[in-house]
Scaffold this motif. Structure first.
Motif, PDB file in Angstrom:
ATOM      1  N   VAL A 155       0.845  -1.200   0.000  1.00  0.00           N
ATOM      2  CA  VAL A 155       0.000   0.000   0.000  1.00  0.00           C
ATOM      3  C   VAL A 155       0.881   1.250   0.000  1.00  0.00           C
ATOM      4  CG1 VAL A 155      -1.847   1.249   1.167  1.00  0.00           C
ATOM      5  CG2 VAL A 155      -1.778  -1.260   1.281  1.00  0.00           C
ATOM      6  N   ASP A 156       0.928   1.933  -1.120  1.00  0.00           N
ATOM      7  CA  ASP A 156       1.749   3.146  -1.270  1.00  0.00           C
ATOM      8  C   ASP A 156       3.166   2.955  -0.722  1.00  0.00           C
ATOM      9  OD1 ASP A 156       0.066   4.857  -2.644  1.00  0.00           O
ATOM     10  OD2 ASP A 156      -0.900   5.621  -0.838  1.00  0.00           O
ATOM     11  N   PRO A 157       3.852   1.881  -1.120  1.00  0.00           N
ATOM     12  CA  PRO A 157       5.211   1.680  -0.599  1.00  0.00           C
ATOM     13  C   PRO A 157       6.173   2.709  -1.178  1.00  0.00           C
ATOM     14  CG  PRO A 157       4.775   0.100  -2.345  1.00  0.00           C
ATOM     15  CD  PRO A 157       3.484   0.859  -2.112  1.00  0.00           C
ATOM     16  N   LEU A 158       6.858   3.447  -0.306  1.00  0.00           N
ATOM     17  CA  LEU A 158       7.829   4.462  -0.732  1.00  0.00           C
ATOM     18  C   LEU A 158       7.225   5.373  -1.795  1.00  0.00           C
ATOM     19  CD1 LEU A 158      10.985   2.150  -0.843  1.00  0.00           C
ATOM     20  CD2 LEU A 158      10.360   3.767   0.947  1.00  0.00           C
ATOM     21  N   PHE A 159       6.039   5.904  -1.485  1.00  0.00           N
ATOM     22  CA  PHE A 159       5.284   6.659  -2.486  1.00  0.00           C
ATOM     23  C   PHE A 159       5.950   7.974  -2.876  1.00  0.00           C
ATOM     24  CE2 PHE A 159       3.575   7.610   1.710  1.00  0.00           C
ATOM     25  CZ  PHE A 159       3.446   8.985   1.737  1.00  0.00           C
ATOM     26  N   HIS A 160       6.908   8.434  -2.090  1.00  0.00           N
ATOM     27  CA  HIS A 160       7.648   9.636  -2.478  1.00  0.00           C
ATOM     28  C   HIS A 160       8.828   9.320  -3.401  1.00  0.00           C
ATOM     29  CE1 HIS A 160       5.503  12.722  -0.370  1.00  0.00           C
ATOM     30  NE2 HIS A 160       5.678  12.177   0.809  1.00  0.00           N
ATOM     31  N   TYR A 161       9.083   8.047  -3.629  1.00  0.00           N
ATOM     32  CA  TYR A 161      10.107   7.670  -4.601  1.00  0.00           C
ATOM     33  C   TYR A 161       9.436   7.612  -5.969  1.00  0.00           C
ATOM     34  CZ  TYR A 161      13.447   6.330  -0.915  1.00  0.00           C
ATOM     35  OH  TYR A 161      14.313   6.339   0.142  1.00  0.00           O
ATOM     36  N   TRP A 162       9.370   8.741  -6.619  1.00  0.00           N
ATOM     37  CA  TRP A 162       8.617   8.857  -7.861  1.00  0.00           C
ATOM     38  C   TRP A 162       9.231   8.004  -8.969  1.00  0.00           C
ATOM     39  CZ3 TRP A 162       8.939  14.814  -7.155  1.00  0.00           C
ATOM     40  CH2 TRP A 162       8.034  15.200  -6.148  1.00  0.00           C
ATOM     41  N   SER A 163       8.361   7.450  -9.786  1.00  0.00           N
ATOM     42  CA  SER A 163       8.815   6.626 -10.904  1.00  0.00           C
ATOM     43  C   SER A 163       9.448   7.503 -11.986  1.00  0.00           C
ATOM     44  CB  SER A 163       7.646   5.843 -11.499  1.00  0.00           C
ATOM     45  OG  SER A 163       6.755   6.721 -12.162  1.00  0.00           O
ATOM     46  N   LEU A 164      10.267   6.877 -12.808  1.00  0.00           N
ATOM     47  CA  LEU A 164      10.895   7.592 -13.917  1.00  0.00           C
ATOM     48  C   LEU A 164       9.821   8.159 -14.845  1.00  0.00           C
ATOM     49  CD1 LEU A 164      13.384   8.435 -15.531  1.00  0.00           C
ATOM     50  CD2 LEU A 164      13.369   6.163 -16.596  1.00  0.00           C
ATOM     51  N   GLN A 217      -3.774   4.875  -1.241  1.00  0.00           N
ATOM     52  CA  GLN A 217      -4.796   5.326  -0.292  1.00  0.00           C
ATOM     53  C   GLN A 217      -5.660   6.457  -0.821  1.00  0.00           C
ATOM     54  OE1 GLN A 217      -3.516   4.205   4.273  1.00  0.00           O
ATOM     55  NE2 GLN A 217      -3.433   6.336   3.659  1.00  0.00           N
ATOM     56  N   MET A 218      -5.442   6.868  -2.038  1.00  0.00           N
ATOM     57  CA  MET A 218      -6.209   7.991  -2.568  1.00  0.00           C
ATOM     58  C   MET A 218      -7.559   7.501  -3.090  1.00  0.00           C
ATOM     59  SD  MET A 218      -3.902   9.838  -1.584  1.00  0.00           S
ATOM     60  CE  MET A 218      -4.740  11.398  -1.849  1.00  0.00           C
TER      61      MET A 218
END
Length: 329
Positions: free
Chosen positions: A151-160, A206-207
């Motif tokens: 669930v939103d794992p490391l969600f601030h680590y944005w994808s390329l 979670q959005m």
């Protein structure tokens, strides 16, 4: 029996994070009935209806000009988080007088506790009321699924991909030396989880959409039931990890990407984060570590047992919420 009215706080159709409704459910579960919902940021100060009792757990606040609440709200101030971005506005003379009137104040995190104590308020670290959700959501082995939820794992680590589609994100990451966070995320997964877990993982966030309060509560209820019955949950959301602790679902918290402890939004973790089995990622050094003793990778048949440090806090929260309601009956 007294004709007591009860309100649930923190509910707005503009809220798009199911975690807010998870917190509202934690308070609602103790009430014998719900007479009304009040928006945390808009309704508290201007409320002029009948006297109402309210468990006031949650995040304060997006609109601090609407604080403190009206006198005809009888509050249980527990599991409160005052965000560092509004420290000054939440410690005005009027606000401190309100806290003084209703002390002791239960604080969701130690940052909030320290702020209030510094300003002469009797405050204590209560933990989060979501730690009591085991009252409503009971994990039974016969109902446990084989779902592995990320669930939103490391969600601030944005994808390329997301950075290439958003030049502001791209520029921000380049300036801060964090362009390659997306590869660090893959490294965290690979070093800590078996291929079997990663292949089976169901990725959720979670959005939620802007709909209506009733629908959002239904979404939150289904979300909590799914967490309750999951085989394993991996998350970087505290209002996913805390309910899992409450319900007894094995959970691992991935602690990285939040910009360092001095980030104004990270005071919300102080104290709570010690409840979790964590995989910690230092965003500067890129060092990956664990705060729990565990051999090898986490697998479907090799899952760490949850920490129990939270249990005394959950017991005390349960007692305070029940007493608040029972004293009005």
């Amino acid at each position: 029996m007294k004709d007591v009215k009860y309100a649930v706080m923190g509910c707005s159709r503009d809220i798009t994070n199911v975690g807010d409704f998870v917190q509202a459910i934690a308070g609602r579960q103790f009430l014998p009935k719900v007479d009304m919902y009040l928006d945390r940021d808009l309704d508290l100060k201007k409320y002029d209806g009948d006297p109402v009792k309210m468990i006031m757990n949650g995040w304060y606040m997006h609109k601090p000009e609407n604080w403190p609440p009206a006198d005809n709200i009888d509050p249980l101030l527990v599991s409160m988080h005052i965000n560092a971005s509004v420290y000054d506005k939440m410690t005005t003379a009027e606000s401190l007088a309100y806290f003084k009137k209703h002390e002791p104040i239960g604080c969701r995190d130690k940052g909030t506790m320290n702020l209030l104590q510094k300003n002469g308020i009797d405050a204590y670290f209560s933990g989060c009321l979501t730690l009591t959700l085991g009252k409503t959501y009971v994990r039974k082995e016969d109902n446990v699924t084989d779902e592995v939820l990320f669930v939103d794992p490391l969600f601030h680590y944005w994808s390329l991909k997301s950075m290439l589609l958003d030049y502001k994100k791209l520029g921000s990451r380049i300036r801060r030396g964090r362009f390659f966070d997306f590869s660090l995320k893959k490294k965290v997964f690979k070093e800590n989880f078996t291929d079997e877990v990663l292949d089976k993982a169901i990725f959720l966030d979670q959005m939620i959409p802007k709909t209506n309060i009733e629908n959002n509560f239904e979404i939150a209820d289904k979300y909590l039931k799914r967490l309750c019955n999951a085989k394993l949950v991996v998350t970087s959301r505290i209002h996913c990890a805390l309910p899992c602790l409450a319900m007894g679902t094995p959970v691992v918290f991935l602690n990285g990407g939040f910009g360092g402890y001095n980030n104004q939004f990270n005071s919300r973790f102080d104290g709570l984060i010690d409840f979790f089995n964590r995989i910690d990622i230092n965003d500067e050094t890129k060092v990956i570590s664990r705060n729990f003793n565990f051999e090898g990778k986490i697998g479907l048949n090799n899952i760490p047992v949850n920490n129990i440090v939270h249990k005394p806090f959950a017991k005390e929260l349960f007692s305070k919420a029940e007493s608040f309601v029972n004293n009005s009956l």
